[in-house]
Scaffold this motif. Structure first.
Motif, PDB file in Angstrom:
ATOM      1  N   PHE A  25       0.716  -1.077  -0.037  1.00  0.00           N
ATOM      2  CA  PHE A  25      -0.173   0.125   0.112  1.00  0.00           C
ATOM      3  C   PHE A  25       0.918   1.315   0.170  1.00  0.00           C
ATOM      4  CE2 PHE A  25      -2.541  -3.234   2.105  1.00  0.00           C
ATOM      5  CZ  PHE A  25      -3.557  -3.290   1.315  1.00  0.00           C
ATOM      6  N   LYS A  26       2.185   1.154   0.266  1.00  0.00           N
ATOM      7  CA  LYS A  26       3.063   2.312   0.260  1.00  0.00           C
ATOM      8  C   LYS A  26       2.888   3.137  -1.005  1.00  0.00           C
ATOM      9  CE  LYS A  26       7.608   0.687  -0.871  1.00  0.00           C
ATOM     10  NZ  LYS A  26       7.977   1.425  -1.860  1.00  0.00           N
ATOM     11  N   PRO A  27       2.841   4.456  -1.000  1.00  0.00           N
ATOM     12  CA  PRO A  27       3.118   5.222   0.099  1.00  0.00           C
ATOM     13  C   PRO A  27       1.930   5.771   0.788  1.00  0.00           C
ATOM     14  CG  PRO A  27       3.144   6.593  -1.819  1.00  0.00           C
ATOM     15  CD  PRO A  27       2.816   5.391  -2.281  1.00  0.00           C
ATOM     16  N   ASP A  28       0.596   5.030   0.242  1.00  0.00           N
ATOM     17  CA  ASP A  28      -0.682   5.595   1.091  1.00  0.00           C
ATOM     18  C   ASP A  28      -0.929   4.938   2.242  1.00  0.00           C
ATOM     19  OD1 ASP A  28      -0.715   7.281  -1.403  1.00  0.00           O
ATOM     20  OD2 ASP A  28      -1.692   5.671  -2.711  1.00  0.00           O
ATOM     21  N   VAL A  29      -0.165   5.266   3.197  1.00  0.00           N
ATOM     22  CA  VAL A  29      -0.412   4.731   4.366  1.00  0.00           C
ATOM     23  C   VAL A  29      -0.391   5.946   5.702  1.00  0.00           C
ATOM     24  CG1 VAL A  29       0.878   3.106   6.129  1.00  0.00           C
ATOM     25  CG2 VAL A  29       0.859   2.636   3.723  1.00  0.00           C
ATOM     26  N   VAL A  30      -1.243   5.455   6.539  1.00  0.00           N
ATOM     27  CA  VAL A  30      -1.387   6.342   7.791  1.00  0.00           C
ATOM     28  C   VAL A  30      -1.358   5.313   9.084  1.00  0.00           C
ATOM     29  CG1 VAL A  30      -2.633   8.073   6.940  1.00  0.00           C
ATOM     30  CG2 VAL A  30      -3.945   6.297   7.829  1.00  0.00           C
ATOM     31  N   PHE A  31      -0.668   5.864  10.066  1.00  0.00           N
ATOM     32  CA  PHE A  31      -0.444   5.116  11.388  1.00  0.00           C
ATOM     33  C   PHE A  31      -1.303   5.682  12.378  1.00  0.00           C
ATOM     34  CE2 PHE A  31       3.516   4.804   8.673  1.00  0.00           C
ATOM     35  CZ  PHE A  31       3.849   3.594   8.832  1.00  0.00           C
ATOM     36  N   GLU A  32      -2.002   4.421  13.079  1.00  0.00           N
ATOM     37  CA  GLU A  32      -2.848   4.792  14.253  1.00  0.00           C
ATOM     38  C   GLU A  32      -2.082   5.154  15.427  1.00  0.00           C
ATOM     39  OE1 GLU A  32      -5.952   5.400  15.899  1.00  0.00           O
ATOM     40  OE2 GLU A  32      -6.631   4.271  14.492  1.00  0.00           O
ATOM     41  N   GLN A  33      -2.764   6.402  15.966  1.00  0.00           N
ATOM     42  CA  GLN A  33      -2.398   6.848  17.266  1.00  0.00           C
ATOM     43  C   GLN A  33      -3.450   7.244  18.147  1.00  0.00           C
ATOM     44  OE1 GLN A  33      -0.258  10.833  17.147  1.00  0.00           O
ATOM     45  NE2 GLN A  33      -1.711  11.670  15.944  1.00  0.00           N
ATOM     46  N   GLU A  34      -4.732   7.265  17.704  1.00  0.00           N
ATOM     47  CA  GLU A  34      -5.655   7.533  18.560  1.00  0.00           C
ATOM     48  C   GLU A  34      -6.488   6.386  19.325  1.00  0.00           C
ATOM     49  OE1 GLU A  34      -6.138  10.721  19.288  1.00  0.00           O
ATOM     50  OE2 GLU A  34      -5.070  11.496  17.878  1.00  0.00           O
ATOM     51  N   GLU A  35      -6.165   5.009  18.788  1.00  0.00           N
ATOM     52  CA  GLU A  35      -6.762   4.052  19.543  1.00  0.00           C
ATOM     53  C   GLU A  35      -6.653   3.958  21.028  1.00  0.00           C
ATOM     54  OE1 GLU A  35      -5.146   0.499  17.601  1.00  0.00           O
ATOM     55  OE2 GLU A  35      -3.021   1.025  18.079  1.00  0.00           O
ATOM     56  N   HIS A  36      -7.320   3.420  21.805  1.00  0.00           N
ATOM     57  CA  HIS A  36      -7.152   2.903  22.980  1.00  0.00           C
ATOM     58  C   HIS A  36      -6.159   1.757  22.924  1.00  0.00           C
ATOM     59  CE1 HIS A  36     -11.120   4.459  24.662  1.00  0.00           C
ATOM     60  NE2 HIS A  36     -10.235   5.409  24.630  1.00  0.00           N
ATOM     61  N   PHE A  37      -5.130   1.956  23.630  1.00  0.00           N
ATOM     62  CA  PHE A  37      -3.891   0.883  23.545  1.00  0.00           C
ATOM     63  C   PHE A  37      -4.193  -0.462  23.807  1.00  0.00           C
ATOM     64  CE2 PHE A  37       0.014  -1.001  25.439  1.00  0.00           C
ATOM     65  CZ  PHE A  37       0.777  -0.787  24.464  1.00  0.00           C
ATOM     66  N   PRO A  38      -4.042  -1.435  22.678  1.00  0.00           N
ATOM     67  CA  PRO A  38      -4.430  -2.850  23.224  1.00  0.00           C
ATOM     68  C   PRO A  38      -3.249  -3.600  23.992  1.00  0.00           C
ATOM     69  CG  PRO A  38      -3.857  -2.353  20.733  1.00  0.00           C
ATOM     70  CD  PRO A  38      -3.786  -1.139  21.690  1.00  0.00           C
ATOM     71  N   LYS A  39      -3.539  -4.453  24.569  1.00  0.00           N
ATOM     72  CA  LYS A  39      -2.207  -4.964  25.568  1.00  0.00           C
ATOM     73  C   LYS A  39      -1.869  -6.125  24.639  1.00  0.00           C
ATOM     74  CE  LYS A  39      -3.161  -5.861  29.793  1.00  0.00           C
ATOM     75  NZ  LYS A  39      -4.256  -6.155  30.848  1.00  0.00           N
ATOM     76  N   GLN A  40      -0.393  -6.857  25.093  1.00  0.00           N
ATOM     77  CA  GLN A  40      -0.160  -8.020  24.219  1.00  0.00           C
ATOM     78  C   GLN A  40      -0.129  -7.984  22.845  1.00  0.00           C
ATOM     79  OE1 GLN A  40      -2.105 -11.074  26.442  1.00  0.00           O
ATOM     80  NE2 GLN A  40      -0.788 -11.133  28.046  1.00  0.00           N
ATOM     81  N   THR A  41       0.354  -6.902  22.382  1.00  0.00           N
ATOM     82  CA  THR A  41       0.532  -6.950  20.822  1.00  0.00           C
ATOM     83  C   THR A  41       1.970  -6.361  20.384  1.00  0.00           C
ATOM     84  OG1 THR A  41      -0.050  -4.375  20.468  1.00  0.00           O
ATOM     85  CG2 THR A  41      -1.765  -6.176  20.743  1.00  0.00           C
ATOM     86  N   TYR A  42       2.226  -6.260  19.061  1.00  0.00           N
ATOM     87  CA  TYR A  42       3.428  -6.022  18.612  1.00  0.00           C
ATOM     88  C   TYR A  42       3.878  -4.385  18.994  1.00  0.00           C
ATOM     89  CZ  TYR A  42       3.884 -10.296  16.100  1.00  0.00           C
ATOM     90  OH  TYR A  42       4.056 -11.663  15.798  1.00  0.00           O
ATOM     91  N   ARG A  43       2.774  -3.655  19.579  1.00  0.00           N
ATOM     92  CA  ARG A  43       2.956  -2.420  19.578  1.00  0.00           C
ATOM     93  C   ARG A  43       4.244  -2.130  20.602  1.00  0.00           C
ATOM     94  NH1 ARG A  43      -1.803  -3.382  18.133  1.00  0.00           N
ATOM     95  NH2 ARG A  43      -2.945  -2.109  16.917  1.00  0.00           N
ATOM     96  N   ASN A  44       4.334  -3.008  21.498  1.00  0.00           N
ATOM     97  CA  ASN A  44       5.511  -2.866  22.535  1.00  0.00           C
ATOM     98  C   ASN A  44       6.361  -4.296  22.937  1.00  0.00           C
ATOM     99  OD1 ASN A  44       3.413  -3.972  24.156  1.00  0.00           O
ATOM    100  ND2 ASN A  44       4.262  -3.374  25.953  1.00  0.00           N
ATOM    101  N   ARG A  45       6.143  -4.877  21.739  1.00  0.00           N
ATOM    102  CA  ARG A  45       7.169  -6.159  21.785  1.00  0.00           C
ATOM    103  C   ARG A  45       7.716  -6.813  20.241  1.00  0.00           C
ATOM    104  NH1 ARG A  45       3.626 -10.161  24.956  1.00  0.00           N
ATOM    105  NH2 ARG A  45       3.040  -8.167  26.083  1.00  0.00           N
ATOM    106  N   ALA A  46       8.664  -7.247  20.467  1.00  0.00           N
ATOM    107  CA  ALA A  46       9.394  -7.946  19.221  1.00  0.00           C
ATOM    108  C   ALA A  46       9.817  -9.383  19.332  1.00  0.00           C
ATOM    109  CB  ALA A  46      10.363  -6.887  18.593  1.00  0.00           C
ATOM    110  N   ASN A  47       9.850 -10.302  18.330  1.00  0.00           N
ATOM    111  CA  ASN A  47      10.337 -11.472  18.531  1.00  0.00           C
ATOM    112  C   ASN A  47      11.591 -11.794  17.815  1.00  0.00           C
ATOM    113  OD1 ASN A  47       8.120 -12.432  20.185  1.00  0.00           O
ATOM    114  ND2 ASN A  47       6.867 -13.046  18.400  1.00  0.00           N
ATOM    115  N   ILE A  48      12.466 -12.084  18.227  1.00  0.00           N
ATOM    116  CA  ILE A  48      13.832 -12.352  17.600  1.00  0.00           C
ATOM    117  C   ILE A  48      14.066 -13.944  17.775  1.00  0.00           C
ATOM    118  CG2 ILE A  48      14.579 -10.114  18.028  1.00  0.00           C
ATOM    119  CD1 ILE A  48      16.503 -10.852  20.652  1.00  0.00           C
TER     120      ILE A  48
END
Length: 203
Positions: A25-48
Motif C-alpha cells: 500500500f505504500k506510500p498511501d499509508v497512515v499510522f494509528e495513534q488515537e486508538e485505546h492501547f491494546p495489550k499484548q501486541t507488537y506495539r510494545n514487543r518484538a520476537n527475535i
C-alpha cells in the motif's frame, strides 16, 4: 484522508509481515495513534531468534496504560534497565549474523536514550528501518479515532503476536536455524541482520 491506502498500527521493531503488507500500500499509508492501547501486541514487543528459539523483547509501559489510554499517550517505564537487556539480547542473538556489526551503530543509541512516549520511540525506530531498508515512506498519523475506514484497508488488527500469519514467507538464512529450523515472521531486525542490503529485495 488517503483513499485506497491502508491504516496500520505502530509497532516496536515490527515483524516481517508488517513490512510485506506495508509494501502493498505504500506510500498511501497512515499510522494509528488515537486508538485505546491494546495489550499484548507488537506495539510494545518484538520476537527475535535466540539460541533457545523465539525470544520476546517487551518494552515495559507505565502502569495505568490500560485499555482506556490512547496509544499516543502511553509512556515507557524505566523502572528497570530493559534497554540494556534488549541490547544484550540483540547482541547475543545476532553477533554471529553477517550484518549485525554493519548496523549496530545505527541501533545502539536507541538503547541509551530514554524517550517518554512509546509511540515516539517506535516511530523513530521505524524511520531508521525505512532508511536502512531504502523504503520511501512518510510517517503520517491519524487525527481522530475511527471504528472503521470505508476507504482504507484497515490493518490495525491484522497482526497477532500470538499466532503465526498465514502469509507465505520464503525461508532465508537465520543464525540458529540448525536448532529450530526457519522461524517465520520474526522482527524485521532478524531479516536485516541476516540479509543486510538484500533484505529490501526479500520484501
Amino acid at each position: 484522508m488517503i483513499e485506497n491506502g491502508a491504516v496500520l498500527p505502530m509497532f516496536y521493531l515490527p515483524p516481517v509481515d508488517f513490512f510485506t503488507k506495508l509494501a502493498a500500500f505504500k506510500p498511501d499509508v497512515v499510522f494509528e495513534q488515537e486508538e485505546h492501547f491494546p495489550k499484548q501486541t507488537y506495539r510494545n514487543r518484538a520476537n527475535i531468534y535466540s539460541p533457545d528459539g523465539v525470544q520476546t523483547l517487551t518494552v515495559p509501559i507505565v502502569k495505568g496504560s490500560k485499555n482506556h489510554t490512547k496509544t499516543k499517550d502511553v509512556r515507557i517505564s524505566y523502572d528497570f534497565r530493559w534497554q540494556r537487556a534488549h541490547w544484550m539480547g540483540l547482541q547475543t542473538c545476532y553477533r554471529r549474523s553477517a550484518y549485525f556489526e554493519y548496523y549496530e551503530d545505527d541501533f545502539a543509541p536507541f538503547y541509551e536514550k530514554q524517550p517518554a512516549f512509546l509511540l515516539d520511540y517506535n516511530a523513530q525506530l521505524l524511520e531508521l528501518l525505512f532508511r536502512l531498508l531504502k523504503i520511501k515512506q512518510q510517517i503520517l498519523f491519524t487525527d481522530t479515532y475511527e471504528a472503521s475506514y470505508p476507504n482504507l484497508n484497515d490493518l490495525r488488527n491484522a497482526f497477532s503476536a500470538k499466532n503465526i500469519p498465514d502469509t507465505e514467507q520464503k525461508p532465508y538464512f537465520q543464525v540458529f536455524e540448525e536448532r529450530e529450523g526457519f522461524l517465520k515472521n520474526l522482527s524485521i531486525v532478524d531479516l536485516l541482520f541476516n540479509q543486510g542490503p538484500q533484505a529490501v529485495n526479500y520484501l
